[in-house]
Design an enzyme around this catalytic site. Structure first.
Site: not given
Lengths: 287, 287
Positions: A32-35, A37, A149-150, A184, A186
């Site tokens: 689930a690649l997003h901005d 990443h 983020k994590d 941002i 998933s």
């Protein structure tokens, strides 16, 4: 871009690049690649010559009986996404490739893995450290990029790499937020419009604490976490799990903001069926 | 021969050798070098260009309260011994170098670490896998040589390397015995003459089982282990801890000798204050 699904093939890349004096960067993802990443990819392209993105949904994060949704794997879509970003290699092994039937070896980071998000998910971080350890061994990157983020995950990975003298540098990249402040991720993508509006209180709560530190000189952890909780409580759709001020190295709970080092203000909350996390780094030197 | 005590210095060797296309072998030891190690060194010199012997007494093998004697470290003597054998590098880090105060990361190999010698020493093999994992990460050897003498340890290390896709080949070398059949080991060296004579029943017991397999076609595990125990019982100084026939991959107890694969007949016994182990590999194809 090359798509690699087998371990022996993936192993061949690093020695060749190292002979040529080239630097390799790994960005481990769970699909689930997003901005978020995309920003890791841009950073990797600056510091390394060759960028590997791994996509692997790690089943050992979870305990038997845990409810979780295995994301539908859409390798073609993911490959197109990362190829468009200029990634050099997509490493997308199957579960059987990573975990043969009689897999028995696990990497744990004691204490750190029980704090914050680990309190209610006893196997989660053991899953993180085991898969990231294995991916680093396979890819042998100079740099391993993870997201702030994590925060807990990043801190645990950095500690594992240091403790076991793994030959990679962990690069922790800033959290990417939408224009409304929402991280941002998933998980955020699966919120409905009302939940998404409600979820904005997470970052607003963290910002409120930052204001208290910067404008009013507040230092007490209890005052800061209580201020965050009060903001969260303004949204009936949001159920807080924890709000905590901890030190950045050992995730030890703090009673006051550390004077010489950065502290992590982290929270987790459920919004509808979705569990979200967010965090900011605080320091008394912030202006 | 170079003596290295710091991790960053040790890390510099492998990349340089790999650029020159040279092979590196690691022999991890716990000090008290003896003829068993000498045979590992000879083997390493055949298969690799550069041989590193590490000497590190691993404190995390043990639990708080366990009785154990930290061997007196005599680096000068050990250095002379390995230099005389033509070893290229002696890696002898301090405990603080390997385990900084806030060390938290451990590598475990589930199930395997509770069997046989692990049943009464719950942290022992976690200590083995953690230190060997770290040593391999530091030295980055093509080959890691271990002794069949420590069969369970060898099997666990090989499994860890496979499970975590570590980039080294584990080479298990045959047990070296004195002319009387006693395993060469640092523990055997601490037996008094009467105990040493008594300890000879360990290998005699294993040989008796081998005879039963080869000459009388015995296949049942219970018959074989009972035959070993009967030999052990002829020596009042010897107190058996376990005698077990297990499979070589998963250390699962066997009821009969496997037909197509090798089986491990392993035992542990106390002789005076000293705990000894021994083992042989059995197969129905043995002639």
């Amino acid at each position: 871009m090359e798509i690699v699904t087998r371990i022996p093939r993936m192993r061949m890349l690093a020695p060749r690049l190292k002979r040529d004096g080239k630097k390799l960067a790994l960005i481990p993802t769970m699909s689930a690649l997003h901005d978020g990443h995309a920003s890791l990819i841009r950073r990797a392209q600056i510091i390394a010559d060759v960028v590997v993105v791994s996509i692997f949904f790690n089943p050992i994060h979870f305990q038997q009986g845990d409810e979780f949704e295995v994301p539908t794997r859409d390798l073609a879509r993911d490959a197109e996404l990362v190829a468009n970003k200029g990634v050099d290699v997509l490493f997308a092994p199957s579960v059987d490739e990573i975990y043969p039937e009689d897999f028995l070896t696990y990497v744990t980071t004691d204490i750190l893995d029980c704090r914050l998000c680990g309190a209610n998910q006893p196997n989660y971080f053991r899953g993180v450290t085991t898969i990231i350890n294995k991916l680093i061994n396979i890819v042998q990157p100079h740099f391993t990029l993870v997201g702030q983020k994590d925060a807990q995950q990043s801190i645990i990975i950095r500690r594992m790499v240091r403790d076991l003298s793994m030959d990679t540098e962990v690069v922790i990249c800033p959290t990417v937020r939408g224009s409304d402040g929402l991280v941002i991720s998933s998980r955020n993508a699966s919120l409905n419009p009302a939940e998404r509006r409600a979820a904005l209180v997470l970052y607003r709560g963290l910002q409120r604490a930052q204001e208290l530190v910067e404008r009013e000189g507040v230092r007490e952890a209890a005052t800061l976490t209580e201020a965050v909780r009060q903001v969260l409580e303004t949204e009936p759709l949001v159920r807080p799990e924890y709000v905590a001020l901890v030190d950045m190295e050992n995730l030890n709970p703090l009673t006051t903001l550390a004077d010489d080092s950065e502290s992590l203000l982290a929270l987790a909350a459920h919004v509808g069926q979705v569990r979200l996390t967010d965090n900011i780094v605080l320091s008394t030197g912030t202006t």
